[in-house]
Design an enzyme around this catalytic site. Structure first.
Site, PDB file in Angstrom:
ATOM      1  N   CYS A 137       0.777  -1.193   0.000  1.00 10.54           N
ATOM      2  CA  CYS A 137       0.000   0.000   0.000  1.00 10.54           C
ATOM      3  C   CYS A 137       0.839   1.289   0.000  1.00 10.54           C
ATOM      4  O   CYS A 137       0.664   2.104  -0.867  1.00 10.54           O
ATOM      5  CB  CYS A 137      -0.871  -0.062   1.223  1.00 10.54           C
ATOM      6  SG  CYS A 137      -2.116   1.111   1.297  1.00 10.54           S
ATOM      7  N   ARG A 184      -3.909   5.333   4.618  1.00  6.15           N
ATOM      8  CA  ARG A 184      -4.239   4.588   3.400  1.00  6.15           C
ATOM      9  C   ARG A 184      -4.677   3.156   3.707  1.00  6.15           C
ATOM     10  O   ARG A 184      -5.153   2.463   2.819  1.00  6.15           O
ATOM     11  CB  ARG A 184      -3.037   4.576   2.466  1.00  6.15           C
ATOM     12  CG  ARG A 184      -2.584   5.974   2.084  1.00  6.15           C
ATOM     13  CD  ARG A 184      -1.419   5.905   1.162  1.00  6.15           C
ATOM     14  NE  ARG A 184      -1.825   5.347  -0.115  1.00  6.15           N
ATOM     15  CZ  ARG A 184      -2.180   6.052  -1.161  1.00  6.15           C
ATOM     16  NH1 ARG A 184      -2.173   7.354  -1.103  1.00  6.15           N
ATOM     17  NH2 ARG A 184      -2.532   5.474  -2.290  1.00  6.15           N
ATOM     18  N   TRP A 236      -0.588  -3.857   2.603  1.00  3.19           N
ATOM     19  CA  TRP A 236      -1.991  -4.302   2.657  1.00  3.19           C
ATOM     20  C   TRP A 236      -1.983  -5.619   1.899  1.00  3.19           C
ATOM     21  O   TRP A 236      -1.736  -5.650   0.688  1.00  3.19           O
ATOM     22  CB  TRP A 236      -2.874  -3.269   1.980  1.00  3.19           C
ATOM     23  CG  TRP A 236      -4.350  -3.477   2.081  1.00  3.19           C
ATOM     24  CD1 TRP A 236      -5.161  -3.105   3.106  1.00  3.19           C
ATOM     25  CD2 TRP A 236      -5.203  -4.073   1.094  1.00  3.19           C
ATOM     26  NE1 TRP A 236      -6.467  -3.438   2.818  1.00  3.19           N
ATOM     27  CE2 TRP A 236      -6.525  -4.035   1.590  1.00  3.19           C
ATOM     28  CE3 TRP A 236      -4.988  -4.642  -0.159  1.00  3.19           C
ATOM     29  CZ2 TRP A 236      -7.614  -4.534   0.894  1.00  3.19           C
ATOM     30  CZ3 TRP A 236      -6.074  -5.144  -0.859  1.00  3.19           C
ATOM     31  CH2 TRP A 236      -7.372  -5.086  -0.329  1.00  3.19           C
ATOM     32  N   ASN A 261       4.546  -2.136  -4.392  1.00  3.14           N
ATOM     33  CA  ASN A 261       3.087  -2.029  -4.472  1.00  3.14           C
ATOM     34  C   ASN A 261       2.666  -2.613  -5.810  1.00  3.14           C
ATOM     35  O   ASN A 261       3.335  -2.371  -6.814  1.00  3.14           O
ATOM     36  CB  ASN A 261       2.639  -0.561  -4.453  1.00  3.14           C
ATOM     37  CG  ASN A 261       2.664   0.009  -3.062  1.00  3.14           C
ATOM     38  OD1 ASN A 261       2.852  -0.718  -2.083  1.00  3.14           O
ATOM     39  ND2 ASN A 261       2.491   1.316  -2.952  1.00  3.14           N
ATOM     40  N   GLY A 262       1.585  -3.349  -5.835  1.00  3.39           N
ATOM     41  CA  GLY A 262       1.123  -3.935  -7.089  1.00  3.39           C
ATOM     42  C   GLY A 262       1.121  -5.452  -6.992  1.00  3.39           C
ATOM     43  O   GLY A 262       1.213  -6.016  -5.895  1.00  3.39           O
ATOM     44  N   GLU A 275     -24.858   5.673  -0.829  1.00  2.00           N
ATOM     45  CA  GLU A 275     -23.670   6.256  -0.200  1.00  2.00           C
ATOM     46  C   GLU A 275     -23.786   6.204   1.332  1.00  2.00           C
ATOM     47  O   GLU A 275     -22.817   5.892   2.026  1.00  2.00           O
ATOM     48  CB  GLU A 275     -23.489   7.705  -0.701  1.00  2.00           C
ATOM     49  CG  GLU A 275     -22.372   8.499  -0.048  1.00  2.00           C
ATOM     50  CD  GLU A 275     -20.976   7.951  -0.288  1.00  2.00           C
ATOM     51  OE1 GLU A 275     -20.815   6.993  -1.053  1.00  2.00           O
ATOM     52  OE2 GLU A 275     -20.042   8.484   0.335  1.00  2.00           O
ATOM     53  N   LYS A 335     -21.122   4.335   3.616  1.00  2.00           N
ATOM     54  CA  LYS A 335     -20.389   5.047   4.681  1.00  2.00           C
ATOM     55  C   LYS A 335     -20.546   4.319   6.006  1.00  2.00           C
ATOM     56  O   LYS A 335     -19.589   4.092   6.724  1.00  2.00           O
ATOM     57  CB  LYS A 335     -20.967   6.448   4.824  1.00  2.00           C
ATOM     58  CG  LYS A 335     -20.347   7.704   4.479  1.00  2.00           C
ATOM     59  CD  LYS A 335     -19.084   7.964   3.827  1.00  2.00           C
ATOM     60  CE  LYS A 335     -18.475   6.982   2.893  1.00  2.00           C
ATOM     61  NZ  LYS A 335     -17.868   7.522   1.690  1.00  2.00           N
ATOM     62  N   GLU A 376     -18.738   0.776   6.075  1.00  2.00           N
ATOM     63  CA  GLU A 376     -17.277   0.724   6.018  1.00  2.00           C
ATOM     64  C   GLU A 376     -16.601   1.213   7.294  1.00  2.00           C
ATOM     65  O   GLU A 376     -15.505   0.761   7.607  1.00  2.00           O
ATOM     66  CB  GLU A 376     -16.722   1.439   4.785  1.00  2.00           C
ATOM     67  CG  GLU A 376     -16.898   2.938   4.762  1.00  2.00           C
ATOM     68  CD  GLU A 376     -16.357   3.563   3.476  1.00  2.00           C
ATOM     69  OE1 GLU A 376     -15.479   2.985   2.837  1.00  2.00           O
ATOM     70  OE2 GLU A 376     -16.838   4.653   3.134  1.00  2.00           O
ATOM     71  N   HIS A 425     -40.596  -4.952  -2.946  1.00  2.00           N
ATOM     72  CA  HIS A 425     -40.253  -6.064  -3.838  1.00  2.00           C
ATOM     73  C   HIS A 425     -39.217  -7.001  -3.211  1.00  2.00           C
ATOM     74  O   HIS A 425     -38.514  -7.706  -3.932  1.00  2.00           O
ATOM     75  CB  HIS A 425     -39.758  -5.528  -5.184  1.00  2.00           C
ATOM     76  CG  HIS A 425     -40.778  -4.682  -5.875  1.00  2.00           C
ATOM     77  ND1 HIS A 425     -41.928  -5.199  -6.412  1.00  2.00           N
ATOM     78  CD2 HIS A 425     -40.851  -3.333  -6.051  1.00  2.00           C
ATOM     79  CE1 HIS A 425     -42.655  -4.222  -6.933  1.00  2.00           C
ATOM     80  NE2 HIS A 425     -42.024  -3.076  -6.713  1.00  2.00           N
ATOM     81  N   LYS A 450      -7.111   3.325   1.333  1.00  2.00           N
ATOM     82  CA  LYS A 450      -7.638   4.586   0.783  1.00  2.00           C
ATOM     83  C   LYS A 450      -7.649   4.558  -0.737  1.00  2.00           C
ATOM     84  O   LYS A 450      -8.574   5.053  -1.369  1.00  2.00           O
ATOM     85  CB  LYS A 450      -6.785   5.760   1.294  1.00  2.00           C
ATOM     86  CG  LYS A 450      -7.216   7.121   0.775  1.00  2.00           C
ATOM     87  CD  LYS A 450      -8.572   7.526   1.301  1.00  2.00           C
ATOM     88  CE  LYS A 450      -9.043   8.865   0.742  1.00  2.00           C
ATOM     89  NZ  LYS A 450     -10.493   9.050   0.904  1.00  2.00           N
TER      90      LYS A 450
END
Ligand code: F6R
Length: 616
Positions: free
Chosen positions: A2, A27, A74, A100-101, A489, A493, A496, A512, A611
């Site tokens: 990360c 992050r 991460w 990273n990656g 949203e 929020k 998370e 429904h 992040k």
């Protein structure tokens, strides 16, 4: 992924690197580590958990060198263990690398290296790369000292499939650092007699504001005196040094308890910054400097496509609503991750927008590239100058809200909503919207910072509600039309940062299926603003009340709800349709924030989240 930090200079590298890692904590990560070049070789300290654990670990050993690298990890390949934390050493201990990656072909590289006698101490893909660099280093003894290190990294990367932002140090090249990137951000900081390297400007902002944004396929070689950049194909690159416009204070929490709280309360000024200089002199439409499309070209577009991830995708949905409503032009919205692979047929005159706060989300970057490959012009709505998305897009609109540190996006989201509303106005005024309607719309947009300020005054009321509802395990968010994305949203929020299970639905969809969830244990947050469908919304709330569901109703000042319908009422100031989604976002941001705080959650560092998501 990360966070990456590197240092080459005269100071104690570990201190500067650890300070940089602390600035990257927002992050999201699960372990941290540092490697420093010492006279006796490379010394590594790494530990799972917070950077504080690394600080304790590093204190047990002597780290006095002036060249080093550090990382917050991460987990992607391999569990959260000390061994899997970065930096990774080559098995001959000559190289340390942070990454990273994802190295997609790490298994075949590893198999090859095992036949050559290299050994592995972790389950990561990264270790394959550091050993591959060591292998090429041993293969090139004839090269002069300077190029041998850089060449071994360049050659190793030629065999790598996947994505990377890497930084490498070598015990045989004291005082040098080599770094490279492909689809993972990497920035060089140019200081006074020192250089820094980071995946995010905030890691280095306390030491320098002069930065070089590395491009895909570039490698940088750094010594305390100089740096040089080459491409994978060995071409020299003339670097462009940019000045970062924000300061270290922008990255600090100040008098707030959390970055998320700070960023929620910063929204009036953030929105002012997003709008600044973006209205026509006659006050009837929006204007943008960076579209790289003339009004005539823009007028010829007869379809828009929007892509983003998570919160940014919600902003795309609101933009769709406003553009279709006010400009009467069709809009398609896709999750960026889906767009890439679903091979969607787009009309010839489509203009493509990608929306991303960080400008580094790999799925969104992938969608951008796919759209460009298909020959579409792509514009970015983005908050990060110099980011990969900003650079690769054909043009776009910067949000100008300053760094967003809280993992849960707040001010970047409302600013994306504002940009969407301004685009809707810009297109509408080229088509059927009259001058006077345009003037009224612009007035409404200019008034939004004050409306948000006013809505923020309800923070104590929302805190009180949050404390009453914080112990529930499930929650629904319901809204219609432009407030359906705000319901999504609100649910995102809440889940998370507080880990409460929450879902967003169009209010009329309740019956429904989701209505089966309703009971006294499942509260609903309902958007029921003044408007033509107010009575229909009231009927939907009745259906919930009839099944004993607790209700928190967000409505407009002056609206009367039937007695007993709402357990809690929150009032929004009356406002223009184009800004309603922005104003309505504020109560759900505050509610989520205060509920998470009441549950004792680490709001700025929610579990499992990063992040900026730079892996697929
Ligand atoms: C949620 C959140 C994420 C991001 C998403 C896209 O609060 O922040 O859902 O919106 O990861 O990030 P960007 O906008 O940086 O592309």
């Amino acid at each position: 992924m990360c966070g990456i930090v590197g240092y080459v200079g005269k100071q104690k590298a570990s201190t500067i690197i650890i300070e940089g890692l602390k600035r990257l904590e927002y992050r999201g990560y699960d372990s941290a580590g540092v490697a420093v070049l010492e006279p006796q070789g490379i010394t590594v300290a790494k530990k799972i958990g917070r950077v504080e654990n690394l600080v304790k670990e590093a204190a047990k050993i002597k780290l006095s060198g002036t060249t080093g690298i550090g990382h917050t990890r991460w987990a992607t390949h391999g569990g959260v263990t000390d061994a899997n934390a970065h930096p990774h050493l080559s098995s001959d201990h000559k190289f340390a690398l942070i990454h990273n990656g994802v190295i997609e072909n790490y298994n075949s590289i590893k198999k090859f290296l095992l036949t050559k006698g290299y050994s592995f101490a972790s389950e990561t893909d990264t270790e394959a790369l550091v050993n591959l660099i060591a292998y090429h280093f041993e293969k090139e003894p004839a090269l002069d000292d300077k190029s041998r290190f850089l060449e071994s990294v360049r050659k190793a990367l030629m065999h790598v499939e996947g994505t990377y932002g890497i930084a490498v140090i070598c015990s045989e090249h004291p005082g040098e650092l080599v770094a490279a990137r492909k689809a993972s951000p990497l920035i060089l900081g140019v200081g006074e007699g020192e250089y820094m390297l980071a995946s995010d400007v905030s890691a280095m902002i306390s030491r320098t504001q002069n930065v070089v944004y590395l491009k895909d396929g570039e490698l940088v070689h750094i010594t305390p005196q100089a740096f040089s950049i080459i491409t994978q194909a060995e071409e020299d690159v003339s670097p462009v040094v940019n000045q970062v416009t924000w300061s270290v204070e922008d990255t600090e929490v100040g008098n707030y308890a959390h970055f998320m709280e700070k960023e929620i309360f910063e929204q009036p000024s953030a929105l002012e910054n997003t709008m600044r200089g973006r209205f026509s002199e006659d006050g009837s439409t929006a204007q943008f400097g960076g579209l790289n499309l003339s009004p005539v070209e823009f007028r010829q577009i007869d379809r828009f496509a929007f892509c983003g991830c998570g919160t940014a995708w919600h902003a795309c949905l609101v933009a769709e609503h406003l553009i279709e409503r006010f400009a009467r032009v069709p809009v398609e919205v896709d999750y960026a991750s889906e767009f890439r692979y679903r091979n969607s047929p787009l009309d010839g005159n489509t203009l493509f927008f990608v929306v991303s706060q960080s400008g580094e989300t790999i799925d969104t970057l992938g969608a951008l590239r796919e759209a460009k490959r298909k020959g579409y012009k792509v514009l970015a709505i983005n908050n990060s100058v110099g980011s990969s998305i900003a650079r690769e897009a054909d043009g776009g609109i910067y949000q100008h809200v300053g760094p967003e540190i809280g993992v849960a996006s707040t001010k970047a989201f409302t600013s994306q909503l504002l940009v969407g509303a301004m685009i809707a106005l810009y297109i509408a005024r080229m088509r059927d919207m009259s001058f006077s309607d345009g003037v009224e719309y612009v007035k409404a947009l200019k008034g939004v910072p004050d409306l948000v300020r006013k809505t923020l005054e309800q923070a104590p009321r929302l805190k009180e509600i949050a404390q009453r509802y914080a112990q529930f395990d499930d929650m629904l968010f319901l809204g219609r039309m432009s407030l359906f994305p705000i319901a999504l949203e609100g649910a995102l929020k809440l889940k998370e940062i507080s880990y409460i299970h929450a879902e967003g639905y169009p209010a009329a969809e309740m019956k429904h299926g989701p209505i089966a969830l309703i009971s006294e244990k499942c509260p609903s947050v309902f958007f029921a603003p003044k408007g033509e469908i107010f009575n229909k919304l009231v009927s939907s709330i009745q259906e919930i009340k009839a099944r004993k569901g607790p209700t928190i109703v967000i409505t407009t000042e002056g609206c009367e709800l039937p007695p007993g319908l709402a357990d809690e009422v929150v009032y929004l100031p009356e406002c223009h349709e184009a800004v309603l989604p922005i104003v309505a976002t504020i109560p759900v941001q505050l509610l989520s924030y205060y509920m998470a705080v009441a549950r004792g959650c680490d709001v700025d560092k929610p579990r499992n989240l990063a992040k900026s998501v730079t892996v697929e």
